[in-house]
Write a protein that holds these residues in place. Structure first.
Motif, PDB file in Angstrom:
ATOM      1  N   HIS A  82       0.848  -1.199   0.000  1.00 60.89           N
ATOM      2  CA  HIS A  82       0.000   0.000   0.000  1.00 60.89           C
ATOM      3  C   HIS A  82       0.880   1.244   0.000  1.00 60.89           C
ATOM      4  O   HIS A  82       1.932   1.291   0.651  1.00 60.89           O
ATOM      5  CB  HIS A  82      -0.898  -0.009   1.232  1.00 60.89           C
ATOM      6  CG  HIS A  82      -2.051   0.953   1.150  1.00 60.89           C
ATOM      7  ND1 HIS A  82      -1.893   2.320   1.243  1.00 60.89           N
ATOM      8  CD2 HIS A  82      -3.372   0.737   0.976  1.00 60.89           C
ATOM      9  CE1 HIS A  82      -3.072   2.908   1.131  1.00 60.89           C
ATOM     10  NE2 HIS A  82      -3.997   1.962   0.973  1.00 60.89           N
ATOM     11  N   TRP A  83       0.431   2.270  -0.716  1.00 61.45           N
ATOM     12  CA  TRP A  83       1.242   3.485  -0.849  1.00 61.45           C
ATOM     13  C   TRP A  83       1.495   4.171   0.488  1.00 61.45           C
ATOM     14  O   TRP A  83       2.520   4.851   0.664  1.00 61.45           O
ATOM     15  CB  TRP A  83       0.601   4.464  -1.827  1.00 61.45           C
ATOM     16  CG  TRP A  83      -0.744   5.002  -1.434  1.00 61.45           C
ATOM     17  CD1 TRP A  83      -1.967   4.447  -1.717  1.00 61.45           C
ATOM     18  CD2 TRP A  83      -1.027   6.212  -0.719  1.00 61.45           C
ATOM     19  NE1 TRP A  83      -2.985   5.224  -1.215  1.00 61.45           N
ATOM     20  CE2 TRP A  83      -2.439   6.315  -0.605  1.00 61.45           C
ATOM     21  CE3 TRP A  83      -0.228   7.210  -0.173  1.00 61.45           C
ATOM     22  CZ2 TRP A  83      -3.066   7.376   0.050  1.00 61.45           C
ATOM     23  CZ3 TRP A  83      -0.838   8.273   0.481  1.00 61.45           C
ATOM     24  CH2 TRP A  83      -2.247   8.355   0.576  1.00 61.45           C
ATOM     25  N   ILE A  84       0.609   4.000   1.456  1.00 61.91           N
ATOM     26  CA  ILE A  84       0.815   4.652   2.751  1.00 61.91           C
ATOM     27  C   ILE A  84       1.958   4.017   3.523  1.00 61.91           C
ATOM     28  O   ILE A  84       2.683   4.687   4.256  1.00 61.91           O
ATOM     29  CB  ILE A  84      -0.487   4.608   3.588  1.00 61.91           C
ATOM     30  CG1 ILE A  84      -1.558   5.507   2.944  1.00 61.91           C
ATOM     31  CG2 ILE A  84      -0.243   5.042   5.037  1.00 61.91           C
ATOM     32  CD1 ILE A  84      -2.895   5.473   3.651  1.00 61.91           C
ATOM     33  N   ARG A  85       2.172   2.699   3.333  1.00 59.03           N
ATOM     34  CA  ARG A  85       3.161   1.983   4.133  1.00 59.03           C
ATOM     35  C   ARG A  85       4.458   1.652   3.405  1.00 59.03           C
ATOM     36  O   ARG A  85       5.434   1.255   4.041  1.00 59.03           O
ATOM     37  CB  ARG A  85       2.547   0.665   4.638  1.00 59.03           C
ATOM     38  CG  ARG A  85       1.450   0.813   5.683  1.00 59.03           C
ATOM     39  CD  ARG A  85       1.938   1.372   7.006  1.00 59.03           C
ATOM     40  NE  ARG A  85       2.937   0.538   7.647  1.00 59.03           N
ATOM     41  CZ  ARG A  85       2.654  -0.496   8.450  1.00 59.03           C
ATOM     42  NH1 ARG A  85       1.400  -0.805   8.697  1.00 59.03           N
ATOM     43  NH2 ARG A  85       3.620  -1.189   9.015  1.00 59.03           N
ATOM     44  N   TRP A 119     -10.285  10.831   0.068  1.00 58.45           N
ATOM     45  CA  TRP A 119      -9.265  10.155   0.863  1.00 58.45           C
ATOM     46  C   TRP A 119      -9.568   8.653   0.927  1.00 58.45           C
ATOM     47  O   TRP A 119      -8.676   7.824   0.756  1.00 58.45           O
ATOM     48  CB  TRP A 119      -9.221  10.730   2.277  1.00 58.45           C
ATOM     49  CG  TRP A 119      -8.683   9.762   3.294  1.00 58.45           C
ATOM     50  CD1 TRP A 119      -9.401   8.936   4.119  1.00 58.45           C
ATOM     51  CD2 TRP A 119      -7.305   9.474   3.562  1.00 58.45           C
ATOM     52  NE1 TRP A 119      -8.563   8.167   4.884  1.00 58.45           N
ATOM     53  CE2 TRP A 119      -7.271   8.470   4.554  1.00 58.45           C
ATOM     54  CE3 TRP A 119      -6.095   9.964   3.064  1.00 58.45           C
ATOM     55  CZ2 TRP A 119      -6.078   7.949   5.056  1.00 58.45           C
ATOM     56  CZ3 TRP A 119      -4.904   9.448   3.559  1.00 58.45           C
ATOM     57  CH2 TRP A 119      -4.906   8.460   4.542  1.00 58.45           C
ATOM     58  N   ASP A 130      -5.301  15.386   2.408  1.00 58.19           N
ATOM     59  CA  ASP A 130      -5.348  14.178   3.237  1.00 58.19           C
ATOM     60  C   ASP A 130      -5.340  14.496   4.732  1.00 58.19           C
ATOM     61  O   ASP A 130      -5.572  13.599   5.553  1.00 58.19           O
ATOM     62  CB  ASP A 130      -4.174  13.257   2.899  1.00 58.19           C
ATOM     63  CG  ASP A 130      -4.270  12.698   1.490  1.00 58.19           C
ATOM     64  OD1 ASP A 130      -5.395  12.643   0.957  1.00 58.19           O
ATOM     65  OD2 ASP A 130      -3.228  12.310   0.930  1.00 58.19           O
ATOM     66  N   THR A 169      -7.317   5.548  -0.406  1.00 59.15           N
ATOM     67  CA  THR A 169      -6.878   4.503   0.510  1.00 59.15           C
ATOM     68  C   THR A 169      -7.254   3.123  -0.024  1.00 59.15           C
ATOM     69  O   THR A 169      -6.481   2.166   0.096  1.00 59.15           O
ATOM     70  CB  THR A 169      -7.509   4.719   1.898  1.00 59.15           C
ATOM     71  OG1 THR A 169      -7.173   6.025   2.366  1.00 59.15           O
ATOM     72  CG2 THR A 169      -7.002   3.695   2.896  1.00 59.15           C
ATOM     73  N   THR A 180       0.565   9.550  -3.405  1.00 56.84           N
ATOM     74  CA  THR A 180       1.395  10.125  -2.361  1.00 56.84           C
ATOM     75  C   THR A 180       0.501  10.995  -1.488  1.00 56.84           C
ATOM     76  O   THR A 180      -0.629  11.322  -1.872  1.00 56.84           O
ATOM     77  CB  THR A 180       2.533  10.989  -2.937  1.00 56.84           C
ATOM     78  OG1 THR A 180       1.959  11.998  -3.796  1.00 56.84           O
ATOM     79  CG2 THR A 180       3.522  10.153  -3.737  1.00 56.84           C
ATOM     80  N   PHE A 181       0.995  11.378  -0.336  1.00 60.50           N
ATOM     81  CA  PHE A 181       0.187  12.218   0.541  1.00 60.50           C
ATOM     82  C   PHE A 181      -0.011  13.598  -0.074  1.00 60.50           C
ATOM     83  O   PHE A 181       0.903  14.188  -0.651  1.00 60.50           O
ATOM     84  CB  PHE A 181       0.846  12.348   1.914  1.00 60.50           C
ATOM     85  CG  PHE A 181       0.640  11.144   2.789  1.00 60.50           C
ATOM     86  CD1 PHE A 181      -0.582  10.914   3.393  1.00 60.50           C
ATOM     87  CD2 PHE A 181       1.668  10.240   2.993  1.00 60.50           C
ATOM     88  CE1 PHE A 181      -0.784   9.809   4.196  1.00 60.50           C
ATOM     89  CE2 PHE A 181       1.487   9.126   3.792  1.00 60.50           C
ATOM     90  CZ  PHE A 181       0.247   8.907   4.395  1.00 60.50           C
TER      91      PHE A 181
END
Length: 450
Positions: free
Chosen positions: A178-181, A386, A261, A390, A256-257
């Motif tokens: 996942h892009w967040i992690r 958002w 967000d 996600t 990306t953030f």
């Protein structure tokens, strides 16, 4: 002296927002996987096993799993008709998926060994686990090592790649997450070559996917490898996935953030009055219809969900999974949500007409579309966008226009800061008043001698 005065007023301004925010923030994440407390352990439904077909299992941990990571690949593989598909866990007891959906695994690890006469399953799907990196994942990681050594093809979904990496199964390989992690995984697991901007990485006997709904693309790739492109195409059509890319990963821009967000921070820390949705589970519901509701609302961090049933007893989904509701609808809810095309067609919640049930899937389409459209109507565009990012779900075809931003929620920390400052000014004024009065001087009479 002035420095300490400024410091005191700064602390006063921050105290209430930080305190309220911390409490709400902690509850926002903990509530998503709160286990049931009634001690009930229903038995899963029995299903026949076809020894001619390959066996695919979706493994979940005792502490839960991300709901779409588990249920989306499950439905794709089951809809293909090419596999025996089961959910497995270290033991057979209710496992809480995102948002409080309790799954009863089909088999424990020992049960699976007996079913397959100690042979390894052909495919193991690994979703993201909420206790990644904790000792509680050890039964799963140890089991994954054994299945890999025995020849299983492993597919991780989203941050399930972190589970594989923790087990040492990705060392020296290409993988995604996942892009967040993924940036954090880059630092935590430097022996892995982390790839960005793709929905999946097929590296032979291990396939890893990007965030959440990328698991559908990964499951279709598995179907191609075991049953051919035509079977995969039909499976994509059966589940309503319009983004199937035969033989290769669909193109994807790496998320990306963004500044917008920050909405998730306000939702998690200051939306302490989250609407409470009760989600009615009905027999025959598609696994993706359940995932769409619990993951979309759950990832938004703007609402709370609770699974309920018509009579509180376990239900069986379209492809044979067993789910246990946590009671029946109550009057304490804000809305009664009824997912599923079958439920909408049969007006399954008519007995609860006084609660104004909302039939989300009354119009044909991919199950997540209707839930995202409901989310933007009931929250705001920033929260909904958002959530879609996600989920790693493209929304070009949806009109996600609503209130632009949750202004009421955003103003709350500033209101709390103002209250803190008012309290500080009040305390200062009172203390100065008492300090100014002091003790009265003693007056002597006229006859006093000197």
């Amino acid at each position: 002296m002035r420095f300490f005065t400024v410091l005191a007023f700064t602390v006063a301004a921050l105290a209430l927002p930080v305190t309220f925010g911390a409490v709400t923030l902690n509850a926002s994440f903990e509530d998503r996987y709160t286990p049931r407390s009634d001690g009930i352990t229903p038995r899963p439904a029995h299903r026949p096993h076809d020894p001619v077909k390959p066996t695919a299992v979706v493994v979940v941990g005792n502490e839960g799993a991300v709901v779409s990571d588990a249920l989306a690949p499950y439905e794709v593989l089951a809809a293909s008709g090419a596999f025996n598909v089961y959910t497995v866990a270290p033991e057979v007891r209710p496992v809480t998926l995102t948002g409080g959906l309790d799954l009863i695994p089909d088999l424990g690890f020992a049960d699976l060994d007996r079913l397959l006469s100690s042979a390894a399953p052909d495919v193991v799907v690994v979703p993201a686990l909420p206790d990644l990196g904790e000792p509680t994942t050890r039964p799963v990681t140890d089991w994954l090592k054994r299945q890999s050594a025995r020849g299983s093809l492993l597919m991780s979904v989203c941050n399930g790649s972190g589970v594989l990496a923790t087990a040492g199964l990705l060392d020296g390989r290409k993988a995604t997450a996942h892009w967040i992690r993924i940036d954090g995984f880059d630092d935590e697991f430097p022996a892995v070559d982390w790839i960005r901007g793709t929905r999946y990485v097929d590296d032979g006997n291990i396939l890893t996917t990007a965030g959440i709904l990328s698991g559908i693309d990964g499951a279709l790739r598995l179907t191609e490898r075991f049953a051919g492109t035509e079977t995969a195409r039909k499976a994509a059509e059966a589940v309503g996935w319009a983004h199937y890319s035969p033989g290769s990963s669909p193109p994807m821009t790496q998320n990306t953030f963004e500044a917008a967000d920050t909405v998730v921070g306000f939702n998690t820390a200051f939306r302490w009055d989250k609407p409470r949705l009760e989600v009615l589970l009905t027999t025959g519901i598609r696994e993706l219809e359940l995932a769409a509701v619990f993951d979309t609302y759950g990832q938004s961090l703007a609402v709370e969900t609770r699974a309920v049933g018509l009579d509180g007893t376990p239900i069986r989904s379209r492809h044979g999974l067993t789910f246990a509701p946590r009671g029946t609808p109550t009057t304490e809810l804000d809305r009664l949500i009824v997912p599923g095309t079958d439920a909408a067609a049969s007006h399954a919640a008519d007995r609860y007409s006084g609660l104004a049930p909302v039939y989300l899937h009354s119009v044909p389409g991919f199950p997540f579309d209707a839930v995202l459209e409901d989310l933007v109507r009931t929250t705001d565009s920033a929260t909904t966008r958002w959530t879609a990012r996600t989920l790693e779900y493209r929304t070009d075809h949806l009109a996600l226009d609503g209130e632009a931003w949750p202004w009421t929620v955003t103003l709350r920390p500033f209101g709390l800061a103002a209250l803190g400052l008012l309290a500080a000014f009040g305390i200062r004024a009172v203390s100065r008043r008492f300090a100014g009065q002091g003790p009265s001087p003693v007056r002597r009479g006229s006859g006093d001698s000197h």
